[in-house]
Design a protein around this motif. Structure first.
Motif, PDB file in Angstrom:
ATOM      1  N   GLY A 141       5.660 -62.880  15.353  1.00 51.87           N
ATOM      2  CA  GLY A 141       5.319 -61.443  15.324  1.00 51.87           C
ATOM      3  C   GLY A 141       6.032 -60.738  14.351  1.00 51.87           C
ATOM      4  N   ILE A 142       7.430 -61.090  13.975  1.00 51.49           N
ATOM      5  CA  ILE A 142       8.261 -60.533  13.083  1.00 51.49           C
ATOM      6  C   ILE A 142       7.601 -61.101  11.593  1.00 51.49           C
ATOM      7  CG2 ILE A 142      10.544 -60.751  12.002  1.00 51.49           C
ATOM      8  CD1 ILE A 142      11.672 -60.934  14.756  1.00 51.49           C
ATOM      9  N   LEU A 143       7.167 -62.084  11.616  1.00 50.82           N
ATOM     10  CA  LEU A 143       6.845 -62.430  10.178  1.00 50.82           C
ATOM     11  C   LEU A 143       5.182 -62.256   9.956  1.00 50.82           C
ATOM     12  CD1 LEU A 143       8.290 -66.310  10.640  1.00 50.82           C
ATOM     13  CD2 LEU A 143       9.041 -64.135   8.893  1.00 50.82           C
TER      14      LEU A 143
ATOM     15  N   ASN B 274      18.970 -64.000  -2.206  1.00 50.49           N
ATOM     16  CA  ASN B 274      18.035 -64.668  -1.991  1.00 50.49           C
ATOM     17  C   ASN B 274      17.800 -64.870  -0.544  1.00 50.49           C
ATOM     18  OD1 ASN B 274      17.206 -64.823  -4.516  1.00 50.49           O
ATOM     19  ND2 ASN B 274      18.077 -66.614  -5.126  1.00 50.49           N
ATOM     20  N   ILE B 275      18.597 -64.360   0.349  1.00 46.08           N
ATOM     21  CA  ILE B 275      18.396 -64.305   2.135  1.00 46.08           C
ATOM     22  C   ILE B 275      17.771 -62.988   2.441  1.00 46.08           C
ATOM     23  CG2 ILE B 275      19.657 -64.586   3.838  1.00 46.08           C
ATOM     24  CD1 ILE B 275      21.795 -66.200   3.034  1.00 46.08           C
ATOM     25  N   ASN B 276      16.817 -63.081   3.096  1.00 42.98           N
ATOM     26  CA  ASN B 276      16.316 -61.974   3.599  1.00 42.98           C
ATOM     27  C   ASN B 276      17.141 -61.281   4.881  1.00 42.98           C
ATOM     28  OD1 ASN B 276      14.726 -60.001   4.966  1.00 42.98           O
ATOM     29  ND2 ASN B 276      12.846 -60.995   4.391  1.00 42.98           N
ATOM     30  N   THR B 277      17.775 -60.400   4.775  1.00 45.46           N
ATOM     31  CA  THR B 277      18.852 -59.862   5.745  1.00 45.46           C
ATOM     32  C   THR B 277      17.788 -59.425   7.035  1.00 45.46           C
ATOM     33  OG1 THR B 277      19.077 -57.894   4.439  1.00 45.46           O
ATOM     34  CG2 THR B 277      20.645 -59.516   4.208  1.00 45.46           C
ATOM     35  N   ASP B 278      16.720 -58.771   6.662  1.00 42.60           N
ATOM     36  CA  ASP B 278      15.963 -58.365   7.900  1.00 42.60           C
ATOM     37  C   ASP B 278      15.751 -59.559   8.722  1.00 42.60           C
ATOM     38  OD1 ASP B 278      16.119 -55.955   6.742  1.00 42.60           O
ATOM     39  OD2 ASP B 278      14.226 -56.175   5.762  1.00 42.60           O
ATOM     40  N   LEU B 279      15.655 -60.749   8.448  1.00 45.05           N
ATOM     41  CA  LEU B 279      15.358 -61.881   9.240  1.00 45.05           C
ATOM     42  C   LEU B 279      16.638 -62.776   9.503  1.00 45.05           C
ATOM     43  CD1 LEU B 279      12.382 -63.316   7.162  1.00 45.05           C
ATOM     44  CD2 LEU B 279      12.322 -62.052   9.524  1.00 45.05           C
ATOM     45  N   LEU B 280      17.926 -61.983   9.252  1.00 43.28           N
ATOM     46  CA  LEU B 280      18.953 -63.133   9.664  1.00 43.28           C
ATOM     47  C   LEU B 280      19.294 -63.016  11.021  1.00 43.28           C
ATOM     48  CD1 LEU B 280      21.429 -64.326   8.178  1.00 43.28           C
ATOM     49  CD2 LEU B 280      22.690 -62.045   8.186  1.00 43.28           C
ATOM     50  N   PRO B 281      19.073 -61.854  11.930  1.00 45.48           N
ATOM     51  CA  PRO B 281      19.242 -62.140  13.130  1.00 45.48           C
ATOM     52  C   PRO B 281      18.400 -63.235  14.063  1.00 45.48           C
ATOM     53  CG  PRO B 281      19.023 -59.953  12.917  1.00 45.48           C
ATOM     54  CD  PRO B 281      18.735 -60.660  11.468  1.00 45.48           C
ATOM     55  N   ILE B 282      17.267 -63.386  13.502  1.00 44.33           N
ATOM     56  CA  ILE B 282      16.407 -64.474  14.059  1.00 44.33           C
ATOM     57  C   ILE B 282      16.897 -65.755  13.607  1.00 44.33           C
ATOM     58  CG2 ILE B 282      14.424 -64.524  12.239  1.00 44.33           C
ATOM     59  CD1 ILE B 282      14.001 -64.683  16.096  1.00 44.33           C
ATOM     60  N   LYS B 283      17.471 -65.882  12.434  1.00 45.15           N
ATOM     61  CA  LYS B 283      17.939 -67.092  11.811  1.00 45.15           C
ATOM     62  C   LYS B 283      19.122 -67.530  12.613  1.00 45.15           C
ATOM     63  CE  LYS B 283      17.112 -65.853   6.886  1.00 45.15           C
ATOM     64  NZ  LYS B 283      16.041 -66.855   6.555  1.00 45.15           N
ATOM     65  N   VAL B 284      20.082 -66.562  12.871  1.00 46.76           N
ATOM     66  CA  VAL B 284      21.227 -66.839  13.733  1.00 46.76           C
ATOM     67  C   VAL B 284      20.770 -67.237  15.362  1.00 46.76           C
ATOM     68  CG1 VAL B 284      23.350 -66.000  14.651  1.00 46.76           C
ATOM     69  CG2 VAL B 284      22.689 -65.518  12.553  1.00 46.76           C
TER      70      VAL B 284
ATOM     71  N   CYS C 197       7.522 -56.266  27.942  1.00 45.78           N
ATOM     72  CA  CYS C 197       8.989 -56.657  27.975  1.00 45.78           C
ATOM     73  C   CYS C 197       9.591 -57.873  27.677  1.00 45.78           C
ATOM     74  CB  CYS C 197       9.207 -56.759  29.826  1.00 45.78           C
ATOM     75  SG  CYS C 197       7.941 -57.701  30.429  1.00 45.78           S
ATOM     76  N   ARG C 198       9.285 -58.050  26.354  1.00 43.72           N
ATOM     77  CA  ARG C 198       9.838 -59.357  26.050  1.00 43.72           C
ATOM     78  C   ARG C 198      11.194 -59.260  25.456  1.00 43.72           C
ATOM     79  NH1 ARG C 198       5.234 -59.799  20.954  1.00 43.72           N
ATOM     80  NH2 ARG C 198       3.525 -60.746  22.250  1.00 43.72           N
ATOM     81  N   ARG C 199      11.709 -58.207  25.112  1.00 44.66           N
ATOM     82  CA  ARG C 199      13.147 -57.895  24.786  1.00 44.66           C
ATOM     83  C   ARG C 199      13.804 -58.182  26.091  1.00 44.66           C
ATOM     84  NH1 ARG C 199      16.954 -55.720  21.340  1.00 44.66           N
ATOM     85  NH2 ARG C 199      18.580 -54.627  22.535  1.00 44.66           N
TER      86      ARG C 199
ATOM     87  N   ILE D 111      12.868 -56.634  18.332  1.00 51.62           N
ATOM     88  CA  ILE D 111      11.721 -57.584  18.943  1.00 51.62           C
ATOM     89  C   ILE D 111      10.592 -56.834  19.304  1.00 51.62           C
ATOM     90  CG2 ILE D 111      11.281 -58.876  21.037  1.00 51.62           C
ATOM     91  CD1 ILE D 111      14.371 -59.625  21.280  1.00 51.62           C
ATOM     92  N   PRO D 112       9.421 -57.243  18.329  1.00 50.13           N
ATOM     93  CA  PRO D 112       8.378 -56.610  18.128  1.00 50.13           C
ATOM     94  C   PRO D 112       7.687 -56.702  19.782  1.00 50.13           C
ATOM     95  CG  PRO D 112       8.000 -58.265  16.974  1.00 50.13           C
ATOM     96  CD  PRO D 112       9.441 -58.149  17.459  1.00 50.13           C
ATOM     97  N   GLU D 113       6.751 -55.623  20.097  1.00 44.91           N
ATOM     98  CA  GLU D 113       6.044 -55.915  21.372  1.00 44.91           C
ATOM     99  C   GLU D 113       4.549 -55.938  20.925  1.00 44.91           C
ATOM    100  OE1 GLU D 113       7.197 -56.452  24.318  1.00 44.91           O
ATOM    101  OE2 GLU D 113       9.083 -55.783  24.482  1.00 44.91           O
ATOM    102  N   THR D 114       3.751 -56.428  21.739  1.00 44.17           N
ATOM    103  CA  THR D 114       2.022 -56.579  21.015  1.00 44.17           C
ATOM    104  C   THR D 114       1.809 -55.168  20.986  1.00 44.17           C
ATOM    105  OG1 THR D 114       0.157 -57.520  21.763  1.00 44.17           O
ATOM    106  CG2 THR D 114       1.713 -56.621  23.462  1.00 44.17           C
ATOM    107  N   ASP D 115       0.956 -55.319  19.900  1.00 42.22           N
ATOM    108  CA  ASP D 115       0.397 -53.799  19.252  1.00 42.22           C
ATOM    109  C   ASP D 115      -1.184 -53.723  20.043  1.00 42.22           C
ATOM    110  OD1 ASP D 115       2.617 -52.891  18.190  1.00 42.22           O
ATOM    111  OD2 ASP D 115       2.079 -53.945  16.322  1.00 42.22           O
ATOM    112  N   GLY D 116      -1.641 -54.877  20.465  1.00 42.84           N
ATOM    113  CA  GLY D 116      -3.035 -54.813  20.839  1.00 42.84           C
ATOM    114  C   GLY D 116      -3.257 -54.506  22.186  1.00 42.84           C
TER     115      GLY D 116
END
Length: 440
Positions: free
Chosen positions: A155-157, A5-15, A85-87, A221-226
């Motif tokens: 952005g990830i969510l 029940n843990i979303n592993t795609d979101l695990l890095p942002i949790k940590v 250049c968020r990353r 890390i997503p950059e803005t798409d707009g």
């Protein structure tokens, strides 16, 4: 992808949240207040006090530091939206903070006496300016990381505020766990000493931030798409909305209240132990750390988990009303407490005072932001909450603490919070009643 029940795609942002930046303040998160900053940031007032700096000097330091939010956070949002250049900026802020934090321990004390220095002596001391410079650099890096972390997480969510609150609770959990660990380690290391030695806190902070960098390095890390060519035009359009301007006023007031907690709560506990219960001094850092643990695990975590559902029921502005009322209750309780141990149950209110108002501000900023300007609008909220608001709060707290004492200082701000809560409810009622006129 999920496991147990843990979303592993979101695990890095949790940590990353658990080991890196908050808010504080706190923020006051501060926020913001994560593991990388919790061993040091809450104890800065005690560190400054041990060096002989007065509460007014400490307040002046953080007034100037927090005013940097007015420039740093909106500028960070604009630059990273404009040049995508968020990353790079996010990772750079984490790494530099981890490398700089231990140097604060190496700054020599400004005085060898046990008394408090006069403000003139303090400002004439080279050691003071060295101390202030290191603290300032750490704060700037913290500001950069905070505004990017919230933007990246949303952005990830996909802008889902319910999921955002659930992710945000991991930061509170990390802060809460490390606070009690750091407080206990400082008490143990300082056993038999006349003053607390915060070396364990510095080491825990540096190690946690380096680990945070490694984890965040693997984060997508997503950059803005707009489009990003009209960001300033979009922000100007947003600021023409009367409801947005009123929202920023409430955010500023929330920042004022939060500053009392972020930067003077530990000072207040030290005063209680010194004046009323000297027998608590030997375990004071543990009490302080445990109080922060309760704030986060007992207060913030449940409210961050439920915040999205609560906001759907109450609305963003009503959430501020509830927060202001609980701030008034919390401050007034502080003003009647004499034993540091009695603050522990009061800290459960932190989920409503800070958690609910902060999530309301972040989610409302995401809601009103034009496409491509998300980071910039998030920066505006952070500027109001942690820049203008927290800097004013630090100044007011420093002034009232030195002239009235910490106990009466909390009583005064508690009564002020109660009055402002009533004003806020009346204004919101007027806005809702005249929605069509205001929206024009």
């Amino acid at each position: 992808m999920s496991f147990l029940n843990i979303n592993t795609d979101l695990l890095p942002i949790k940590v990353t949240r658990a080991t890196g930046f908050h808010i504080w303040y706190t923020s006051r998160v501060s926020n913001f207040h994560k593991i990388g900053n919790s061993p040091i940031n809450p104890f800065l007032s005690t560190i400054a006090k041990q060096r002989g700096y007065s509460s007014s000097v400490f307040g002046n330091i953080f007034t100037l530091l927090l005013l940097l939010n007015i420039v740093v956070k909106p500028l960070t949002g604009y630059i990273t939206d404009r040049w995508k250049c968020r990353r790079t900026v996010f990772l750079g802020a984490i790494l530099l903070n981890g490398l700089i934090t231990p140097t604060l321990y190496l700054v020599p004390g400004a005085t060898s006496s046990t008394g408090e220095m006069s403000d003139a002596e303090t400002f004439a001391s080279l050691q003071f300016w060295w101390f202030a410079a290191v603290v300032t650099l750490r704060m700037v890096l913290l500001m950069i990381g905070e505004v990017l972390q919230e933007t990246i997480c949303l952005g990830i969510l996909g802008g889902d505020t319910v999921k955002f609150g659930m992710q945000r609770l991991w930061g509170a959990a990390g802060w809460g766990i490390m606070s009690i660990v750091a407080g206990g380690a400082i008490d143990w290391y300082s056993s038999g000493l006349a003053q607390k030695d915060h070396l364990p806190g510095y080491l825990l902070s540096a190690i946690s931030l380096i680990v945070d960098f490694v984890v965040a390095f693997n984060l997508k890390i997503p950059e803005t798409d707009g489009p990003t060519t009209n960001i300033l035009k979009d922000v100007k359009k947003v600021m023409k909305n009367a409801k947005v301007c009123v929202f920023l006023i409430w955010a500023t007031i929330g920042g004022i209240f939060t500053a009392y907690i972020w930067y003077y709560f530990i000072w207040y506990l030290d005063d209680l132990a010194t004046i009323y219960h000297p027998e608590r001094k030997s375990i004071l850092s543990s009490i302080e750390g445990f109080s922060l643990t309760i704030e986060c695990l007992g207060g913030e975590v449940p409210f961050f988990y439920l915040s999205g559902h609560l906001l759907k029921r109450t609305g963003h502005m009503t959430a501020f009303s509830i927060s202001f009322a609980m701030f008034a209750l919390r401050f007034l309780l502080y003003s009647f407490i004499r034993d540091p141990l009695w603050v522990l149950p009061v800290e459960l209110l932190n989920g409503i005072t800070f958690g609910l108002s902060y999530i309301a501000g972040i989610s409302y900023s995401a809601k009103i932001a034009p496409v491509g300007s998300e980071g910039t609008v998030q920066g505006l909220f952070s500027m109001a909450f942690q820049g203008v608001g927290a800097s004013l709060g630090a100044t007011l707290a420093g002034y009232t603490f030195i002239h009235l004492g910490s106990v009466m200082g909390f009583r005064l701000i508690g009564l002020s919070a109660l009055i402002l809560c009533v004003i806020q409810i009346v204004v919101n009622h007027f806005i809702n009643k005249n929605r069509k006129l205001i929206d024009k």
